[in-house]
Write a protein that holds these residues in place. Structure first.
Motif, PDB file in Angstrom:
ATOM      1  N   ASP A 126       0.834  -1.200   0.000  1.00  0.00           N
ATOM      2  CA  ASP A 126       0.000   0.000   0.000  1.00  0.00           C
ATOM      3  C   ASP A 126       0.873   1.255   0.000  1.00  0.00           C
ATOM      4  O   ASP A 126       2.114   1.174  -0.028  1.00  0.00           O
ATOM      5  N   GLU A 127       0.228   2.403   0.037  1.00  0.00           N
ATOM      6  CA  GLU A 127       0.940   3.680  -0.045  1.00  0.00           C
ATOM      7  C   GLU A 127       1.856   3.893   1.155  1.00  0.00           C
ATOM      8  O   GLU A 127       2.973   4.387   1.007  1.00  0.00           O
ATOM      9  N   LYS A 128       1.400   3.529   2.340  1.00  0.00           N
ATOM     10  CA  LYS A 128       2.225   3.699   3.532  1.00  0.00           C
ATOM     11  C   LYS A 128       3.532   2.919   3.406  1.00  0.00           C
ATOM     12  O   LYS A 128       4.624   3.448   3.671  1.00  0.00           O
ATOM     13  N   GLU A 129       3.433   1.659   2.985  1.00  0.00           N
ATOM     14  CA  GLU A 129       4.634   0.844   2.826  1.00  0.00           C
ATOM     15  C   GLU A 129       5.526   1.428   1.721  1.00  0.00           C
ATOM     16  O   GLU A 129       6.755   1.359   1.816  1.00  0.00           O
ATOM     17  N   GLU A 132       7.581   4.323   3.213  1.00  0.00           N
ATOM     18  CA  GLU A 132       8.602   3.829   4.142  1.00  0.00           C
ATOM     19  C   GLU A 132       9.656   2.994   3.417  1.00  0.00           C
ATOM     20  O   GLU A 132      10.835   3.007   3.781  1.00  0.00           O
ATOM     21  N   ARG A 162       1.183  13.180   2.915  1.00  0.00           N
ATOM     22  CA  ARG A 162       0.645  11.824   2.809  1.00  0.00           C
ATOM     23  C   ARG A 162       1.111  10.959   3.981  1.00  0.00           C
ATOM     24  O   ARG A 162       0.345  10.156   4.528  1.00  0.00           O
ATOM     25  N   ALA A 163       2.385  11.113   4.368  1.00  0.00           N
ATOM     26  CA  ALA A 163       2.900  10.353   5.515  1.00  0.00           C
ATOM     27  C   ALA A 163       2.129  10.707   6.785  1.00  0.00           C
ATOM     28  O   ALA A 163       1.802   9.833   7.600  1.00  0.00           O
ATOM     29  N   LEU A 166      -1.279   9.089   6.683  1.00  0.00           N
ATOM     30  CA  LEU A 166      -1.230   7.626   6.818  1.00  0.00           C
ATOM     31  C   LEU A 166      -0.538   7.168   8.093  1.00  0.00           C
ATOM     32  O   LEU A 166      -0.426   5.971   8.344  1.00  0.00           O
ATOM     33  N   ARG A 167      -0.023   8.141   8.877  1.00  0.00           N
ATOM     34  CA  ARG A 167       0.782   7.846  10.062  1.00  0.00           C
ATOM     35  C   ARG A 167       2.006   6.997   9.707  1.00  0.00           C
ATOM     36  O   ARG A 167       2.377   6.052  10.400  1.00  0.00           O
ATOM     37  N   ALA A 168       2.599   7.357   8.573  1.00  0.00           N
ATOM     38  CA  ALA A 168       3.809   6.679   8.103  1.00  0.00           C
ATOM     39  C   ALA A 168       5.031   7.471   8.539  1.00  0.00           C
ATOM     40  O   ALA A 168       4.949   8.664   8.864  1.00  0.00           O
TER      41      ALA A 168
END
Length: 717
Positions: A126-129, A132, A162-163, A166-168
């Protein structure tokens, strides 16, 4: 003059301004506005990208012993993001980033959570991964340098937002922090802890501003074509969200994104050495060198020299000083305007680094002005009567002299190096950095906002320029040469019955009479040239000509094809007409070109990319009092949700829809193929572009439209 002054050193940089306000009550304070990092580099002598030898005792730093410049091998990584954009302009709170591409000089790849068969894709869930995983890649590559294109204003802020959503973790720095953003006049500058973040867009803006790049726009594709003569993959950015939703189109989007990262890396790697050298010379950081003006860099160079000489640097002017300076304009350079026409056998001579060499030869500097160390007979006296000391070397001529000598030595070194070697690239970058700085000193002397402003110095420099160029013109005419045109430091001579050997012999005699360091040198020999008149005037135009060299290359100055406020169709047509007249000597072929372009416009065969007119928005849209075409187009785009801000370069097309020209203007991305006002482009773009050339051969716009002829090319030759 000698002064008694207190030097105050603060343990905390933030205390500098507090103490300035406190002590200003007792007398004028100096050098309080120099940022801490730059102050440290100046005082310590440390230079970026250098090996530092220092002394320590029991793990305690004592002092720096020496600083050695080296060609550093760096791990350089470029990146680019693509975003989902169903509303046209991506919205960071709701629209995800769909892929992050990267390139390291040997390979390129893409991190994405979309399905793909591309072998260069790193697939994530997904976007979060994805975010990171990109940060992990930066750590794996141990990137010393991060290149992006408009990354300070778009890519990094978008990833941060975005981070956050997403809490990234956006751990880009070597200390696992994100980045800091510093807002400047028209753009932002992002810094990553422990790594050098370079926005290549800022590099290009700097180089274009000083004339080192001739590009209509600052788009990545246009710049890449200008620098490397190659094209990059393109997509319609408004359709990225659609491409993401279709498998085959997503594969094309992945290739496009990787190409963005590759071209960004190639541009960054090419230009980084220039900015490293500028930073070294100016005692500043590379990030500061990229985001500075040439005037600011020269200011830093002089601050370093002042420190070495134990001189207190002058302050920048207060508002009241600015007003008085602006009321004192100086006379500019001499220009002998040409008689419009077409000429054969032209030889062009240039004074090498004229303004810098005048400043050095005559010791022009604020502290040498009207000095008491020498008599009027001993001093250098300019044609306007200003005196400069001949005994005590000024800070500006001393620095300039070193810069010119370093550049001259590097240019000689280049002749012995392999052009494909790293040593050549490094030496070329160094000499080019010296050139940039040398050509800035005169402008700084006359810049009313500059710390080292000196009206008398700037006026004396141009007075000597007028003296030398007029003297050469007079001597050339006495020797029987015809001087067609002269402008500042250049002389265009029609040989006529004279030979090239006689012209070179004349220049040798001139050089023997010039002060040390000044030299008139051959620029090139041209077999044919065109000089045109001013618009609505019979007088020759300044800085507007085209010349065909003996080698077959064409030198063009001042025509619409090198201006971004004209469409490509106007520029291309003008170039083709110029080339035909210069190379073939054929007026008929030139007219056929014009007629063919006019017909293609009427038949709607011209693609929209050739119709775009580019302009820079110098103010906020609400500040414009009149609604010009570009403002009208920008306002419509803003209503559609596109972000349009001060300082942006926009491209618009005059469409068929609307009453007046402004009403018809639309940003290119909102225009369909074939939707353009053919009459506008014929009468306001193409014909005016060629009329200035063909008008010298008897063709005005009315005659061009009618296809009638007054006189042929043979009447001029």
């Amino acid at each position: 003059e000698q002064v008694d002054a207190y030097k105050i050193t603060c343990y905390d940089p933030s205390d500098t301004q507090k103490l300035h306000r406190l002590f200003e009550k007792f007398g004028r304070c100096y050098e309080f506005d120099i940022p801490y990092v730059r102050r440290f580099l100046i005082d310590s002598g440390v230079r970026v990208f250098s090996t530092i030898e220092y002394e320590e005792l029991d793990d305690t730093f004592i002092e720096i012993k020496q600083c050695i410049d080296e060609i550093s091998r760096l791990n350089m990584l470029s990146f680019d993001i693509e975003t989902y954009n169903p509303a046209g302009v991506p919205r960071p709170k709701v629209d995800p980033a769909v892929m992050i591409s990267y390139a390291d000089g040997t390979r390129a790849g893409v991190i994405t959570y979309g399905a793909s068969h591309n072998a260069h894709v790193i697939k994530v869930q997904d976007e979060k991964e994805m975010i990171e995983r990109f940060c992990g890649l930066v750590r794996e590559k141990d990137a010393d340098v991060l290149f992006g294109y408009n990354s300070s204003d778009f890519d990094l802020p978008y990833l941060r937002d975005r981070a956050h959503a997403l809490r990234a973790s956006l751990a880009l720095g070597r200390d696992n922090t994100g980045f800091t953003l510093r807002r400047q006049a028209f753009f932002s500058s992002a810094s990553v802890q422990g790594r050098l973040h370079i926005d290549v867009f800022h590099m290009i803006r700097f180089l274009a501003t000083i004339g080192a790049l001739k590009t209509n726009t600052y788009t990545l594709g246009e710049v890449y074509r200008e620098v490397f003569g190659d094209t990059k993959k393109q997509v319609n950015k408004m359709d990225i969200w659609k491409m993401w939703n279709v498998n085959e189109e997503r594969e094309r989007l992945i290739e496009y994104s990787m190409d963005d990262a590759y071209t960004t890396h190639r541009l960054g790697a090419k230009f980084l050495p220039i900015f490293v050298e500028l930073a070294r010379i100016a005692s500043t950081t590379v990030e500061d060198a990229v985001s500075s003006t040439t005037g600011q860099l020269v200011d830093y160079v002089l601050l370093k020299e002042a420190h070495a000489r134990n001189i207190i640097a002058p302050n920048r002017p207060r508002e009241s000083e600015l007003l008085s300076r602006e009321d004192e304009p100086i006379e500019g350079a001499y220009v002998k305007v040409p008689t419009p026409g077409i000429y054969k056998d032209i030889i062009v001579f240039d004074f090498r680094s004229l303004y810098p060499s005048i400043i050095v030869a005559h010791n022009i500097s604020p502290e040498t002005l009207n000095c008491s160390d020498c008599t009027k007979e001993e001093a250098y006296v300019s044609p306007d009567g200003t005196r400069f000391c001949s005994k005590r070397r000024g800070i500006i001529p001393e620095v300039l002299s070193r810069i010119l000598k370093h550049r001259s030595a590097l240019k000689k070194q280049l002749k012995s190096l392999d052009k494909d070697s790293e040593e050549y690239a490094y030496a070329y970058a160094r000499q080019y950095a010296f050139k940039i700085l040398a050509n800035t000193f005169y402008g700084m002397l006359r810049n009313v906002r500059a710390r080292w402003y000196c009206r008398e110095c700037a006026a004396a420099t141009t007075a000597w320029e007028r003296f030398y160029i007029k003297d050469v013109i007079s001597k050339a005419e006495k020797e029987g040469f015809t001087v067609l045109y002269a402008d500042t430091d250049s002389l265009f001579i029609e040989l006529g019955r004279k030979t090239e050997k006689e012209a070179l012999s004349f220049v040798d005699k001139i050089n023997k009479s010039l002060p040390e360091g000044m030299e008139l040198e051959l620029e090139d020999y041209y077999t044919r040239g065109i000089f045109v008149s001013k618009k609505s005037d019979s007088v020759g135009a300044k800085k507007k000509y085209a010349l065909l060299s003996r080698s077959g290359s064409i030198k063009i100055r001042g025509f619409e094809l090198v201006r971004r406020d004209w469409s490509q169709i106007a520029g291309d047509t003008q170039r083709r007409v110029l080339e035909t007249i210069l190379k073939d000597g054929s007026l008929d072929k030139a007219l056929q070109i014009v007629n063919s372009v006019v017909q293609d416009l009427r038949d709607k065969k011209v693609p929209k990319e050739k119709l775009v007119i580019y302009t820079l928005l110098r103010k906020g849209l609400d500040e414009y009092k009149s609604i010009s075409p570009e403002v009208s187009a920008a306002l419509k785009a803003r209503k559609r949700g596109k972000e349009v801000d001060e300082g942006m370069m926009i491209g618009y097309i005059i469409t068929e829809k609307g009453k007046g020209i402004s009403d018809k203007a639309e940003l290119e991305e909102f225009v369909e193929e074939g939707d353009y006002d053919a009459d506008y482009y014929i009468n306001n773009q193409v014909l005016p572009a060629v009329e200035s050339i063909l008008g010298e051969l008897g063709y005005g716009s009315d005659l061009l439209k009618a296809g009638k002829k007054q006189q042929g090319l043979g009447d001029w030759l």
